[in-house]
Design a protein around this motif. Structure first.
Motif, PDB file in Angstrom:
ATOM      1  N   ASN A  57       1.363   7.270  -6.427  1.00 31.19           N
ATOM      2  CA  ASN A  57       0.292   8.248  -6.637  1.00 31.19           C
ATOM      3  C   ASN A  57       0.795   9.669  -6.378  1.00 31.19           C
ATOM      4  O   ASN A  57       0.446  10.596  -7.114  1.00 31.19           O
ATOM      5  CB  ASN A  57      -0.911   7.940  -5.754  1.00 31.19           C
ATOM      6  CG  ASN A  57      -1.658   6.709  -6.200  1.00 31.19           C
ATOM      7  OD1 ASN A  57      -1.526   6.262  -7.340  1.00 31.19           O
ATOM      8  ND2 ASN A  57      -2.439   6.139  -5.300  1.00 31.19           N
ATOM      9  N   PHE A  58       1.582   9.837  -5.330  1.00 32.00           N
ATOM     10  CA  PHE A  58       2.152  11.147  -5.029  1.00 32.00           C
ATOM     11  C   PHE A  58       3.038  11.610  -6.181  1.00 32.00           C
ATOM     12  O   PHE A  58       2.940  12.748  -6.645  1.00 32.00           O
ATOM     13  CB  PHE A  58       2.949  11.101  -3.721  1.00 32.00           C
ATOM     14  CG  PHE A  58       3.570  12.417  -3.344  1.00 32.00           C
ATOM     15  CD1 PHE A  58       2.787  13.447  -2.832  1.00 32.00           C
ATOM     16  CD2 PHE A  58       4.933  12.631  -3.495  1.00 32.00           C
ATOM     17  CE1 PHE A  58       3.353  14.664  -2.489  1.00 32.00           C
ATOM     18  CE2 PHE A  58       5.505  13.844  -3.149  1.00 32.00           C
ATOM     19  CZ  PHE A  58       4.713  14.865  -2.644  1.00 32.00           C
ATOM     20  N   PRO A 118      10.253   9.139  -6.669  1.00 30.99           N
ATOM     21  CA  PRO A 118       9.234   9.279  -5.629  1.00 30.99           C
ATOM     22  C   PRO A 118       9.823   9.453  -4.233  1.00 30.99           C
ATOM     23  O   PRO A 118       9.308  10.246  -3.438  1.00 30.99           O
ATOM     24  CB  PRO A 118       8.437   7.971  -5.712  1.00 30.99           C
ATOM     25  CG  PRO A 118       8.771   7.357  -7.008  1.00 30.99           C
ATOM     26  CD  PRO A 118      10.102   7.891  -7.409  1.00 30.99           C
ATOM     27  N   ILE A 119      10.898   8.768  -3.944  1.00 35.51           N
ATOM     28  CA  ILE A 119      11.518   8.869  -2.621  1.00 35.51           C
ATOM     29  C   ILE A 119      12.071  10.273  -2.399  1.00 35.51           C
ATOM     30  O   ILE A 119      11.881  10.869  -1.335  1.00 35.51           O
ATOM     31  CB  ILE A 119      12.616   7.788  -2.456  1.00 35.51           C
ATOM     32  CG1 ILE A 119      11.972   6.398  -2.434  1.00 35.51           C
ATOM     33  CG2 ILE A 119      13.440   8.033  -1.205  1.00 35.51           C
ATOM     34  CD1 ILE A 119      12.947   5.256  -2.552  1.00 35.51           C
ATOM     35  N   ILE A 120      12.743  10.819  -3.406  1.00 29.39           N
ATOM     36  CA  ILE A 120      13.293  12.175  -3.279  1.00 29.39           C
ATOM     37  C   ILE A 120      12.176  13.194  -3.116  1.00 29.39           C
ATOM     38  O   ILE A 120      12.257  14.086  -2.267  1.00 29.39           O
ATOM     39  CB  ILE A 120      14.190  12.519  -4.479  1.00 29.39           C
ATOM     40  CG1 ILE A 120      15.492  11.736  -4.367  1.00 29.39           C
ATOM     41  CG2 ILE A 120      14.460  14.019  -4.553  1.00 29.39           C
ATOM     42  CD1 ILE A 120      16.446  11.943  -5.501  1.00 29.39           C
ATOM     43  N   CYS A 121      11.120  13.085  -3.906  1.00 34.95           N
ATOM     44  CA  CYS A 121      10.010  14.055  -3.811  1.00 34.95           C
ATOM     45  C   CYS A 121       9.322  13.972  -2.444  1.00 34.95           C
ATOM     46  O   CYS A 121       8.963  15.006  -1.863  1.00 34.95           O
ATOM     47  CB  CYS A 121       9.017  13.847  -4.945  1.00 34.95           C
ATOM     48  SG  CYS A 121       9.662  14.419  -6.532  1.00 34.95           S
ATOM     49  N   ILE A 122       9.168  12.793  -1.930  1.00 27.34           N
ATOM     50  CA  ILE A 122       8.548  12.642  -0.602  1.00 27.34           C
ATOM     51  C   ILE A 122       9.471  13.211   0.473  1.00 27.34           C
ATOM     52  O   ILE A 122       9.027  13.923   1.376  1.00 27.34           O
ATOM     53  CB  ILE A 122       8.191  11.165  -0.334  1.00 27.34           C
ATOM     54  CG1 ILE A 122       7.001  10.772  -1.222  1.00 27.34           C
ATOM     55  CG2 ILE A 122       7.877  10.928   1.140  1.00 27.34           C
ATOM     56  CD1 ILE A 122       6.716   9.297  -1.277  1.00 27.34           C
ATOM     57  N   ALA A 123      10.767  12.941   0.362  1.00 24.33           N
ATOM     58  CA  ALA A 123      11.718  13.502   1.336  1.00 24.33           C
ATOM     59  C   ALA A 123      11.715  15.031   1.270  1.00 24.33           C
ATOM     60  O   ALA A 123      11.716  15.709   2.310  1.00 24.33           O
ATOM     61  CB  ALA A 123      13.123  12.954   1.074  1.00 24.33           C
ATOM     62  N   GLU A 136       0.816  -1.192   0.000  1.00 24.34           N
ATOM     63  CA  GLU A 136       0.000   0.000   0.000  1.00 24.34           C
ATOM     64  C   GLU A 136       0.862   1.259   0.000  1.00 24.34           C
ATOM     65  O   GLU A 136       0.549   2.207  -0.710  1.00 24.34           O
ATOM     66  CB  GLU A 136      -0.942  -0.003   1.205  1.00 24.34           C
ATOM     67  CG  GLU A 136      -1.741   1.253   1.242  1.00 24.34           C
ATOM     68  CD  GLU A 136      -3.074   1.092   1.889  1.00 24.34           C
ATOM     69  OE1 GLU A 136      -3.504   2.080   2.435  1.00 24.34           O
ATOM     70  OE2 GLU A 136      -3.658   0.003   1.849  1.00 24.34           O
ATOM     71  N   LEU A 137       1.920   1.294   0.795  1.00 18.93           N
ATOM     72  CA  LEU A 137       2.802   2.453   0.820  1.00 18.93           C
ATOM     73  C   LEU A 137       3.393   2.704  -0.563  1.00 18.93           C
ATOM     74  O   LEU A 137       3.490   3.844  -1.024  1.00 18.93           O
ATOM     75  CB  LEU A 137       3.918   2.261   1.847  1.00 18.93           C
ATOM     76  CG  LEU A 137       4.956   3.377   1.927  1.00 18.93           C
ATOM     77  CD1 LEU A 137       4.291   4.706   2.299  1.00 18.93           C
ATOM     78  CD2 LEU A 137       6.040   3.017   2.925  1.00 18.93           C
ATOM     79  N   HIS A 138       3.764   1.625  -1.240  1.00 13.57           N
ATOM     80  CA  HIS A 138       4.327   1.727  -2.586  1.00 13.57           C
ATOM     81  C   HIS A 138       3.348   2.443  -3.522  1.00 13.57           C
ATOM     82  O   HIS A 138       3.746   3.333  -4.286  1.00 13.57           O
ATOM     83  CB  HIS A 138       4.658   0.322  -3.104  1.00 13.57           C
ATOM     84  CG  HIS A 138       5.094   0.287  -4.532  1.00 13.57           C
ATOM     85  ND1 HIS A 138       6.318   0.773  -4.935  1.00 13.57           N
ATOM     86  CD2 HIS A 138       4.461  -0.150  -5.646  1.00 13.57           C
ATOM     87  CE1 HIS A 138       6.431   0.615  -6.246  1.00 13.57           C
ATOM     88  NE2 HIS A 138       5.326   0.059  -6.694  1.00 13.57           N
ATOM     89  N   HIS A 139       2.072   2.103  -3.449  1.00  8.43           N
ATOM     90  CA  HIS A 139       1.055   2.729  -4.311  1.00  8.43           C
ATOM     91  C   HIS A 139       0.846   4.197  -3.943  1.00  8.43           C
ATOM     92  O   HIS A 139       0.649   5.043  -4.826  1.00  8.43           O
ATOM     93  CB  HIS A 139      -0.259   1.950  -4.248  1.00  8.43           C
ATOM     94  CG  HIS A 139      -0.151   0.572  -4.827  1.00  8.43           C
ATOM     95  ND1 HIS A 139       0.113   0.339  -6.155  1.00  8.43           N
ATOM     96  CD2 HIS A 139      -0.256  -0.646  -4.247  1.00  8.43           C
ATOM     97  CE1 HIS A 139       0.172  -0.958  -6.381  1.00  8.43           C
ATOM     98  NE2 HIS A 139      -0.047  -1.584  -5.229  1.00  8.43           N
TER      99      HIS A 139
END
Length: 175
Positions: A8-9, A157-162, A1-4
């Motif tokens: 999505n983000f 996605p990891i960079i954008c979330i960070a 779920e976190l992956h999705h």
């Protein structure tokens, strides 16, 4: 779920980046005209997170002025050129606010325009033949991130979330 949720983000951010691309191109074109008037042969290049697709909705737009003739190689010349560019930009109808940080480690012109709601930063890049003693380290990091982003699709996605988490914690400014 976190992956999705991460995907999505990133999709949401990507859609906004696409919608803002017209604004970025308008600023690049307008800035290029001013730079061409000041330095014959001067070029404006998009850099930073917008060049790599790693920008957030309100990320600034980073541009680098490159002079293939090497007139902007020395830091003192870059600092003076920052003031010259800021003075010239003050005369442009599309510029709302402009400020030259000519004493910064990397001199920068900060802009607000009617073309976009995003802040704009303009710096100068020395030519390869005359790199100064204090190179523009942001460019090297940007190139590395772009290269890694192409090789590692899960990185964006990891960079954008960070970046979003740092922004929410008010830890996203270097000064």
């Amino acid at each position: 779920e976190l992956h999705h949720e991460m995907q999505n983000f990133q999709a949401h951010i990507g859609a906004i980046q696409v919608s803002q691309q017209k604004e970025v191109l308008q600023v690049a074109e307008s800035l290029s005209h001013v730079v061409a008037r000041l330095w014959d042969g001067g070029q404006v290049h998009l850099s930073g997170s917008r060049a790599c697709g790693l920008s957030l909705v309100d990320s600034d737009i980073d541009f680098v002025v490159f002079d293939p003739l090497g007139r902007l190689d020395e830091m003192e010349v870059q600092a003076e050129s920052t003031k010259i560019l800021a003075c010239e930009l003050e005369q442009e109808v599309w510029v709302e606010r402009v400020f030259a940080l000519d004493r910064a480690r990397v001199p920068v012109v900060k802009l607000q325009t009617c073309l976009t709601d995003c802040a704009i930063d303009v710096t100068f890049m020395p030519t390869a033949a005359g790199i100064s003693s204090q190179p523009h380290s942001g460019l090297a990091i940007g190139q590395l991130l772009c290269s890694l982003g192409q090789q590692l699709s899960a990185m964006a996605p990891i960079i954008c979330i960070a970046k979003q988490l740092l922004r929410e914690a008010d830890l996203n400014q270097v000064y």
